[in-house]
Design an enzyme around this catalytic site. Structure first.
Site, PDB file in Angstrom:
ATOM      1  N   ASP A   1       0.851  -1.187   0.000  1.00  0.00           N
ATOM      2  CA  ASP A   1       0.000   0.000   0.000  1.00  0.00           C
ATOM      3  C   ASP A   1       0.888   1.238   0.000  1.00  0.00           C
ATOM      4  O   ASP A   1       1.541   1.550   1.003  1.00  0.00           O
ATOM      5  CB  ASP A   1      -0.884  -0.058   1.264  1.00  0.00           C
ATOM      6  CG  ASP A   1      -1.998   0.961   1.248  1.00  0.00           C
ATOM      7  OD1 ASP A   1      -1.948   1.901   0.424  1.00  0.00           O
ATOM      8  OD2 ASP A   1      -2.914   0.826   2.070  1.00  0.00           O
TER       9      ASP A   1
ATOM     10  N   GLU B   1      -2.534   0.099  -4.522  1.00  0.00           N
ATOM     11  CA  GLU B   1      -2.449  -1.107  -3.705  1.00  0.00           C
ATOM     12  C   GLU B   1      -2.275  -2.342  -4.584  1.00  0.00           C
ATOM     13  O   GLU B   1      -2.820  -2.408  -5.686  1.00  0.00           O
ATOM     14  CB  GLU B   1      -3.719  -1.273  -2.851  1.00  0.00           C
ATOM     15  CG  GLU B   1      -3.912  -0.175  -1.822  1.00  0.00           C
ATOM     16  CD  GLU B   1      -5.149  -0.393  -0.964  1.00  0.00           C
ATOM     17  OE1 GLU B   1      -5.578  -1.558  -0.809  1.00  0.00           O
ATOM     18  OE2 GLU B   1      -5.674   0.609  -0.458  1.00  0.00           O
TER      19      GLU B   1
END
Length: 483
Positions: free
Chosen positions: A64, A157
């Site tokens: 992330d 992500e």
DNA sequence: TGGGGTTAT
DNA sequence: ATAACCC
């Protein structure tokens, strides 16, 4: 065969292992250090019942990126580094760097509120996603070098299934190295590690791989981000956010319930969105514990068996959904929102702009879209977020022109899009639109289908055969000629 | 709320 | 074609 290998290794056990019995308090604070079915005290690979090497327990990493758009902007213009920076789309600050966050700016904050909170805030326009998209795919490609099984979630992500990589490294280890495996980054809740637990060892190796991924992202792309390592996607994603900028965390199985309990509301569970949250609240379900203990039967009746079973499993931290390799994008779209568009001429101009950008992207990609879609959002005071769309196949002669690199395609494409437009909007009546979007999908690679193969015949006769080989015979597009 | 994406029905 | 989900 796998178990025989492990068995023979047991007999050559390194003295270090013998010196530290499995039940040593110093090694493990948690219960159930050894499984009774592993009497020799040396756990092997975690295999499924078939024993063919496909693991019954996976190692997943969720990567992330930190405030991704802001990072890309700071790379584009290093003078922005160290200053509070926000990325603006229309009147929203969609994301901001950590300097800005310290000063009270939050994601998706109104520009006015943000400026009020933080007058020194520097704003850059982030409505053109080109550079973000390009950097996003560089990240995915970098991760694909570790394992090809990479699933994108948005631009910032990625999930990577590193089970196989972990198994390989495990097998490379000498037995005296196995007791020296260390974690990289945080362990969730600071749970103590038990190196006699094969699941722990695998996850620790996962944490090392995650660290290598983050190192590579930093060295090769100049990007920082968080990572979470766990046994499934849900848990990896939840745990990745526990230490926030630029850190990583591994979740050991014994702390799974604590991670789940750390959620304050079902709406924080990935996979439970706005609508489902509202329906759950109507049933008196607000906490994850409420969802865990709610009657499965009633939940299935209220939400349908599919959603009910899936989200109730999620509430226990269970998620058997695979990491599905994203591969190249399935669609390309460009959209623009505005206060008001109320004439056909105005709409046509905006549509032509969206189209021009899309044609560049299509050209770069190299594949050809076989379907085009027009999406609108009508102004409405109440009706929250509703879009309408019309799509049609792109006529073959237009598809041919797509790759020529000149702009001959624009007039016929605009023509098609305006037909779709008039099919949705009665232009003889007053209208008020707040968004226009054009989407190209049903992408096919130009790879020549070989004569005599199934593909050869499918390619020329079916416009609904999708890239992945799934067929959509039930979805009939309207043809542009129908209007 | 932006400007994107995906899958399921 | 829409509705749900994700960022």
């Amino acid at each position: 065969a796998e178990f025989e290998e492990e068995g023979s290794r047991d007999k050559e056990m390194d003295p270090v292992w013998s010196m530290e019995p499995p039940d040593a308090e110093a090694v493990d604070g948690s219960q159930g250090a050894m499984k009774p079915e592993e009497p020799d005290g040396f756990p092997g690979s975690v295999l499924d019942e078939a024993g063919h090497g496909s693991p019954s327990s996976r190692v997943i990493v969720h990567v992330d990126l930190d405030c991704f758009y802001a990072q890309v902007e700071m790379i584009s213009n290093p003078e922005l580094k160290g200053k509070p920076l926000g990325v603006q789309q229309k009147y929203l600050v969609v994301t901001c760097n950590y300097e800005a966050r310290k000063l009270g700016v939050q994601k998706l904050m109104n520009v006015r509120d943000a400026k009020e909170k933080c007058p020194q805030l520097v704003l850059v326009n982030g409505e053109d996603l080109t550079r973000y998209r390009e950097m996003s795919y560089k990240v995915t490609e970098l991760l694909e070098e570790f394992s090809p099984v990479v699933e994108r979630l948005g631009f910032d992500e990625n999930f990577v299934d590193i089970t196989e990589m972990v198994e390989k490294r495990l097998q490379q280890l000498q037995s005296d190295e196995r007791c020296a495996v260390t974690v990289s980054g945080h362990v969730y809740k600071d749970q103590s590690i038990n190196l006699y637990d094969i699941l722990h060892v695998r996850l620790l190796i996962g944490s090392q791989i995650a660290a290598e991924m983050r190192e590579a992202m930093c060295n090769q792309l100049g990007l920082t981000g968080c990572a979470g390592v766990a046994s499934n996607k849900l848990l990896a994603k939840l745990v990745s956010g526990t230490f926030k900028p630029n850190q990583q965390t591994v979740l050991l199985p014994e702390s799974c319930q604590d991670l789940i309990d750390s959620l304050n509301h079902v709406k924080e569970m990935p996979g439970i969105g706005y609508k489902t949250t509202k329906r759950l609240e109507a049933l008196g379900i607000s906490s994850v514990h409420d969802l865990q203990t709610f009657s499965s039967k009633i939940l299935e009746k209220e939400l349908g068996i599919s959603v009910a079973q899936r989200i109730q499993k999620l509430s226990f931290g269970e998620d058997d959904s695979p990491v599905t390799p994203s591969g190249p994008p399935q669609s390309f779209s460009e959209e623009d929102s505005f206060k008001k568009c109320s004439s056909e001429v105005e709409a046509k101009k905006k549509i032509a702009e969206l189209l021009a950008s899309l044609l560049n992207r299509i050209y770069q990609d190299g594949r050809k879209p076989h379907t085009v879609r027009l999406i609108i959002r009508r102004y409405s005071s109440e009706k929250h977020y509703s879009r309408e769309s019309r799509q049609c196949p792109i006529p073959p002669h237009v598809i041919q022109k797509l790759r020529t690199g000149n702009y001959d395609v624009i007039p016929p494409m605009v023509d098609i899009l305006m037909k779709l437009f008039r099919n949705m909007v009665n232009v003889k009546m007053p209208f008020h639109l707040t968004l226009l979007s054009v989407c190209f999908c049903n992408l096919k690679s130009l790879q020549t289908a070989k004569k005599g193969t199934i593909d050869y015949y499918l390619t020329s006769t079916l416009s609904t055969t999708s890239h992945s080989g799934k067929h959509s015979f039930t979805t009939k597009d309207t043809h542009a000629e129908d209007f």
